[in-house]
Design a protein around this motif. Structure first.
Motif, PDB file in Angstrom:
ATOM      1  N   ASP A   1       0.830  -1.210   0.000  1.00 15.42           N
ATOM      2  CA  ASP A   1       0.000   0.000   0.000  1.00 15.42           C
ATOM      3  C   ASP A   1       0.859   1.253   0.000  1.00 15.42           C
ATOM      4  OD1 ASP A   1      -2.167  -1.650   0.077  1.00 15.42           O
ATOM      5  OD2 ASP A   1      -2.541  -1.422   2.218  1.00 15.42           O
ATOM      6  N   SER A   2       1.883   1.261   0.850  1.00 14.29           N
ATOM      7  CA  SER A   2       2.740   2.440   0.965  1.00 14.29           C
ATOM      8  C   SER A   2       3.511   2.698  -0.333  1.00 14.29           C
ATOM      9  CB  SER A   2       3.712   2.249   2.133  1.00 14.29           C
ATOM     10  OG  SER A   2       4.621   3.322   2.221  1.00 14.29           O
ATOM     11  N   ALA A   3       4.097   1.645  -0.916  1.00 11.76           N
ATOM     12  CA  ALA A   3       4.875   1.818  -2.146  1.00 11.76           C
ATOM     13  C   ALA A   3       3.985   2.276  -3.294  1.00 11.76           C
ATOM     14  CB  ALA A   3       5.568   0.500  -2.503  1.00 11.76           C
ATOM     15  N   LEU A   4       2.779   1.739  -3.358  1.00  6.20           N
ATOM     16  CA  LEU A   4       1.860   2.136  -4.424  1.00  6.20           C
ATOM     17  C   LEU A   4       1.549   3.626  -4.343  1.00  6.20           C
ATOM     18  CD1 LEU A   4       0.085   1.173  -6.772  1.00  6.20           C
ATOM     19  CD2 LEU A   4      -1.726   0.724  -5.113  1.00  6.20           C
ATOM     20  N   ARG A   5       1.289   4.117  -3.153  1.00  7.78           N
ATOM     21  CA  ARG A   5       0.989   5.547  -2.996  1.00  7.78           C
ATOM     22  C   ARG A   5       2.206   6.407  -3.323  1.00  7.78           C
ATOM     23  NH1 ARG A   5      -3.703   6.882  -0.592  1.00  7.78           N
ATOM     24  NH2 ARG A   5      -4.963   5.180   0.257  1.00  7.78           N
ATOM     25  N   ASN A   6       3.381   5.976  -2.907  1.00  5.19           N
ATOM     26  CA  ASN A   6       4.590   6.773  -3.141  1.00  5.19           C
ATOM     27  C   ASN A   6       4.893   6.914  -4.629  1.00  5.19           C
ATOM     28  OD1 ASN A   6       4.954   7.092  -0.397  1.00  5.19           O
ATOM     29  ND2 ASN A   6       6.400   5.398  -0.213  1.00  5.19           N
ATOM     30  N   ILE A   7       4.667   5.862  -5.403  1.00  4.17           N
ATOM     31  CA  ILE A   7       5.014   5.895  -6.831  1.00  4.17           C
ATOM     32  C   ILE A   7       3.923   6.574  -7.652  1.00  4.17           C
ATOM     33  CG2 ILE A   7       5.578   4.491  -8.833  1.00  4.17           C
ATOM     34  CD1 ILE A   7       7.735   4.591  -6.656  1.00  4.17           C
ATOM     35  N   VAL A   8       2.663   6.288  -7.353  1.00  2.00           N
ATOM     36  CA  VAL A   8       1.566   6.866  -8.138  1.00  2.00           C
ATOM     37  C   VAL A   8       1.564   8.385  -8.035  1.00  2.00           C
ATOM     38  CG1 VAL A   8      -0.956   7.040  -8.291  1.00  2.00           C
ATOM     39  CG2 VAL A   8       0.129   4.804  -8.061  1.00  2.00           C
ATOM     40  N   ARG A   9       1.944   8.927  -6.892  1.00  2.00           N
ATOM     41  CA  ARG A   9       1.962  10.381  -6.706  1.00  2.00           C
ATOM     42  C   ARG A   9       2.994  11.074  -7.581  1.00  2.00           C
ATOM     43  NH1 ARG A   9       1.673  10.098  -0.095  1.00  2.00           N
ATOM     44  NH2 ARG A   9      -0.577   9.706   0.060  1.00  2.00           N
ATOM     45  N   LEU A  10       3.888  10.318  -8.212  1.00  2.00           N
ATOM     46  CA  LEU A  10       4.911  10.917  -9.071  1.00  2.00           C
ATOM     47  C   LEU A  10       4.465  11.041 -10.519  1.00  2.00           C
ATOM     48  CD1 LEU A  10       8.056   8.962  -7.777  1.00  2.00           C
ATOM     49  CD2 LEU A  10       7.243  11.210  -7.040  1.00  2.00           C
TER      50      LEU A  10
ATOM     51  N   ARG B   1       8.945   0.248 -10.919  1.00  2.00           N
ATOM     52  CA  ARG B   1       9.315   1.119  -9.801  1.00  2.00           C
ATOM     53  C   ARG B   1       8.579   0.718  -8.521  1.00  2.00           C
ATOM     54  NH1 ARG B   1       9.670   7.428 -11.326  1.00  2.00           N
ATOM     55  NH2 ARG B   1      10.560   7.384  -9.213  1.00  2.00           N
ATOM     56  N   ILE B   2       7.330   0.293  -8.661  1.00  2.00           N
ATOM     57  CA  ILE B   2       6.589  -0.188  -7.491  1.00  2.00           C
ATOM     58  C   ILE B   2       7.246  -1.445  -6.930  1.00  2.00           C
ATOM     59  CG2 ILE B   2       4.394  -1.165  -6.730  1.00  2.00           C
ATOM     60  CD1 ILE B   2       2.992   0.652  -8.729  1.00  2.00           C
ATOM     61  N   LYS B   3       7.647  -2.357  -7.820  1.00  2.00           N
ATOM     62  CA  LYS B   3       8.317  -3.584  -7.380  1.00  2.00           C
ATOM     63  C   LYS B   3       9.600  -3.262  -6.620  1.00  2.00           C
ATOM     64  CE  LYS B   3      11.178  -7.276  -9.196  1.00  2.00           C
ATOM     65  NZ  LYS B   3      11.815  -7.853 -10.414  1.00  2.00           N
ATOM     66  N   ASN B   4      10.426  -2.387  -7.168  1.00  2.00           N
ATOM     67  CA  ASN B   4      11.686  -2.038  -6.504  1.00  2.00           C
ATOM     68  C   ASN B   4      11.443  -1.342  -5.167  1.00  2.00           C
ATOM     69  OD1 ASN B   4      13.067  -3.078  -8.714  1.00  2.00           O
ATOM     70  ND2 ASN B   4      13.191  -1.099  -9.749  1.00  2.00           N
ATOM     71  N   GLU B   5      10.401  -0.523  -5.106  1.00  2.00           N
ATOM     72  CA  GLU B   5      10.079   0.166  -3.851  1.00  2.00           C
ATOM     73  C   GLU B   5       9.661  -0.837  -2.775  1.00  2.00           C
ATOM     74  OE1 GLU B   5       9.180   3.694  -1.448  1.00  2.00           O
ATOM     75  OE2 GLU B   5      10.309   3.381  -3.300  1.00  2.00           O
ATOM     76  N   ILE B   6       8.831  -1.812  -3.154  1.00  2.00           N
ATOM     77  CA  ILE B   6       8.412  -2.823  -2.179  1.00  2.00           C
ATOM     78  C   ILE B   6       9.599  -3.671  -1.746  1.00  2.00           C
ATOM     79  CG2 ILE B   6       6.877  -4.787  -1.782  1.00  2.00           C
ATOM     80  CD1 ILE B   6       5.016  -3.646  -3.910  1.00  2.00           C
ATOM     81  N   GLN B   7      10.429  -4.070  -2.724  1.00  2.00           N
ATOM     82  CA  GLN B   7      11.572  -4.928  -2.403  1.00  2.00           C
ATOM     83  C   GLN B   7      12.523  -4.266  -1.418  1.00  2.00           C
ATOM     84  OE1 GLN B   7      12.399  -8.359  -3.711  1.00  2.00           O
ATOM     85  NE2 GLN B   7      13.342  -7.922  -1.748  1.00  2.00           N
ATOM     86  N   SER B   8      12.724  -2.962  -1.552  1.00  2.00           N
ATOM     87  CA  SER B   8      13.621  -2.266  -0.630  1.00  2.00           C
ATOM     88  C   SER B   8      13.093  -2.270   0.799  1.00  2.00           C
ATOM     89  CB  SER B   8      13.828  -0.821  -1.105  1.00  2.00           C
ATOM     90  OG  SER B   8      12.612  -0.084  -1.037  1.00  2.00           O
ATOM     91  N   LYS B   9      11.786  -2.436   0.965  1.00  2.00           N
ATOM     92  CA  LYS B   9      11.189  -2.420   2.297  1.00  2.00           C
ATOM     93  C   LYS B   9      11.091  -3.808   2.927  1.00  2.00           C
ATOM     94  CE  LYS B   9      10.340   2.016   1.999  1.00  2.00           C
ATOM     95  NZ  LYS B   9      11.076   3.009   2.845  1.00  2.00           N
ATOM     96  N   VAL B  10      11.011  -4.859   2.114  1.00  2.00           N
ATOM     97  CA  VAL B  10      10.748  -6.199   2.666  1.00  2.00           C
ATOM     98  C   VAL B  10      11.962  -7.107   2.628  1.00  2.00           C
ATOM     99  CG1 VAL B  10       8.325  -6.035   1.999  1.00  2.00           C
ATOM    100  CG2 VAL B  10       9.948  -7.142   0.450  1.00  2.00           C
ATOM    101  N   THR B  11      13.115  -6.604   2.222  1.00  2.00           N
ATOM    102  CA  THR B  11      14.311  -7.445   2.186  1.00  2.00           C
ATOM    103  C   THR B  11      14.666  -7.951   3.571  1.00  2.00           C
ATOM    104  OG1 THR B  11      15.164  -6.271   0.245  1.00  2.00           O
ATOM    105  CG2 THR B  11      16.747  -7.511   1.560  1.00  2.00           C
ATOM    106  N   ASP B  12      14.575  -7.083   4.582  1.00  2.00           N
ATOM    107  CA  ASP B  12      14.894  -7.490   5.946  1.00  2.00           C
ATOM    108  C   ASP B  12      13.887  -8.478   6.517  1.00  2.00           C
ATOM    109  OD1 ASP B  12      17.106  -5.873   5.903  1.00  2.00           O
ATOM    110  OD2 ASP B  12      16.118  -4.167   6.868  1.00  2.00           O
ATOM    111  N   ALA B  13      12.740  -8.628   5.866  1.00  2.00           N
ATOM    112  CA  ALA B  13      11.745  -9.586   6.316  1.00  2.00           C
ATOM    113  C   ALA B  13      11.889 -10.930   5.615  1.00  2.00           C
ATOM    114  CB  ALA B  13      10.339  -9.039   6.084  1.00  2.00           C
ATOM    115  N   GLY B  14      12.965 -11.117   4.846  1.00  2.00           N
ATOM    116  CA  GLY B  14      13.214 -12.385   4.188  1.00  2.00           C
ATOM    117  C   GLY B  14      12.294 -12.671   3.022  1.00  2.00           C
TER     118      GLY B  14
END
Length: 340
Positions: free
Chosen positions: A194-203, A235-248
């Motif tokens: 949800d967060s990544a989608l909002r961050n990218i769509v606003r651009l 860009r949405i995929k990369n944004e999500i990946q940067s946030k969930v890497t630490d979650a395995g």
């Protein structure tokens, strides 16, 4: 915390058969102990006590039996300490006091694989094994899962509200990080989507707009949600990946599944698009009409069919433009008199 493989052999079947044999011997000991007590034999009481102890404690090895199918994993802890992860399919026997951990076992999202947890029990000689049923719901799927993120209403870079939904394909790569680094890795993934989608769509604007920089390089470009869907999804995929890497977790792919203006402005935007299309069509018609008028005048001059002064040329150009640019068929008026 990094994942480590729990070192154990696939010896679940021998342990199960041996445990069943011990339970059977316990039943036999109870029977012969009872017979010995009735016959006042000295071995009666010890044999009865031994049989009762064996049948009372003999079910404990069943707690260590674990069955795994392909692309499944079990995260095991012993008295609160992480012991390791079993990732390979098979029938295992582990420490009976190890417990499987999966905080997202009961979490149901709009995604593939979120069916009710498998319930099972190993029933042999009327012995129920609750630990097998419990571990079945604690398994972590290592398969690629599809998360269908619901429609969200988000304002694009021009402030227009749009509705957009995405589908995210993901999988667990490190079970220890997924279980211990976040409270619930499924809910965590959904929130980050949800967060990544909002961050990218606003651009991005919904349609191509002038003087809009979507790449951040300081120069206007033609990026838009409708016209650059693959770039936006990446860009949405990369944004999500940067946030969930630490979650395995690994994000395999992200795709836009729904995109439209919000209902409150959809009709207005449709009229705007229609007006823009009409204007573009009119421009094309006028350009063609001017070219045809110019060609007609040039051909008349070349053939010297008629000598027209400037006033007559202007009248001819006006008439031709009316005929060529009009929405209806022309209805000419035939002049049978002289030219002047």
């Amino acid at each position: 915390m990094k994942e480590k493989i729990y070192t154990t052999k696939k010896n679940g079947m021998p342990v199960m058969l041996l445990t069943i044999l011990v339970l059977v011997l316990g039943v036999v000991a109870i029977v012969f102990g009872g017979i010995g007590i009735e016959g006042q034999q000295s071995y009666g009481v010890p044999l009865l006590v031994a049989g009762i102890l064996v049948d009372t404690l003999g079910w404990i090895p069943f707690m260590g039996l674990k069955v795994l199918k392909p692309q499944e994993a079990l995260v095991l802890t012993l008295f609160g300490n992480y012991k390791g992860t079993i990732r390979e399919a098979g029938f295992y026997f582990v420490n009976p006091f190890c417990t499987a951990v999966n905080p997202a076992a009961e979490t149901k999202l709009a995604q593939s694989g979120d069916s009710s947890g498998e319930k099972g029990a190993l029933s042999l000689l009327n012995v129920n094994v609750p630990n097998v049923a419990e571990s079945a719901g604690k398994k972590i799927s290592l398969k690629a899962m599809t998360l269908n993120n619901g429609r969200q209403k988000i304002n694009d870079c021009l402030g227009n509200p749009v509705e957009i939904a995405i589908a995210v394909i993901w999988k667990v790569t490190d079970t220890a990080q997924a279980v211990f680094n976040v409270d619930n890795f499924k809910e965590y993934l959904s929130l980050q989507c949800d967060s990544a989608l909002r961050n990218i769509v606003r651009l991005y604007p919904y349609d191509v707009a002038s003087n809009v920089d979507t790449t951040g390089d300081g120069q206007a470009d033609e990026g838009s949600l409708r016209g650059s869907s693959e770039v936006v999804a990446e860009r949405i995929k990369n944004e999500i990946q940067s946030k969930v890497t630490d979650a395995g977790l690994e994000i395999v792919e992200a795709r836009i599944t729904y995109l439209a203006y919000a209902p409150e402005i959809a009709s207005v935007m449709l009229q705007r698009q229609q007006a823009s299309a009409i204007i573009d069509a009119r421009k094309m018609i006028v350009d063609g009409a001017v070219g045809m008028v110019e060609m007609a005048l040039e051909r008349l001059n070349e053939k010297q069919l008629v000598d027209l002064d400037e006033e007559r040329k202007a009248a001819m150009v006006s008439n031709l433009l009316v005929v060529l640019c009009g929405n209806h068929d022309a209805q000419p008026v035939v002049n049978s008199g002289s030219l002047y």
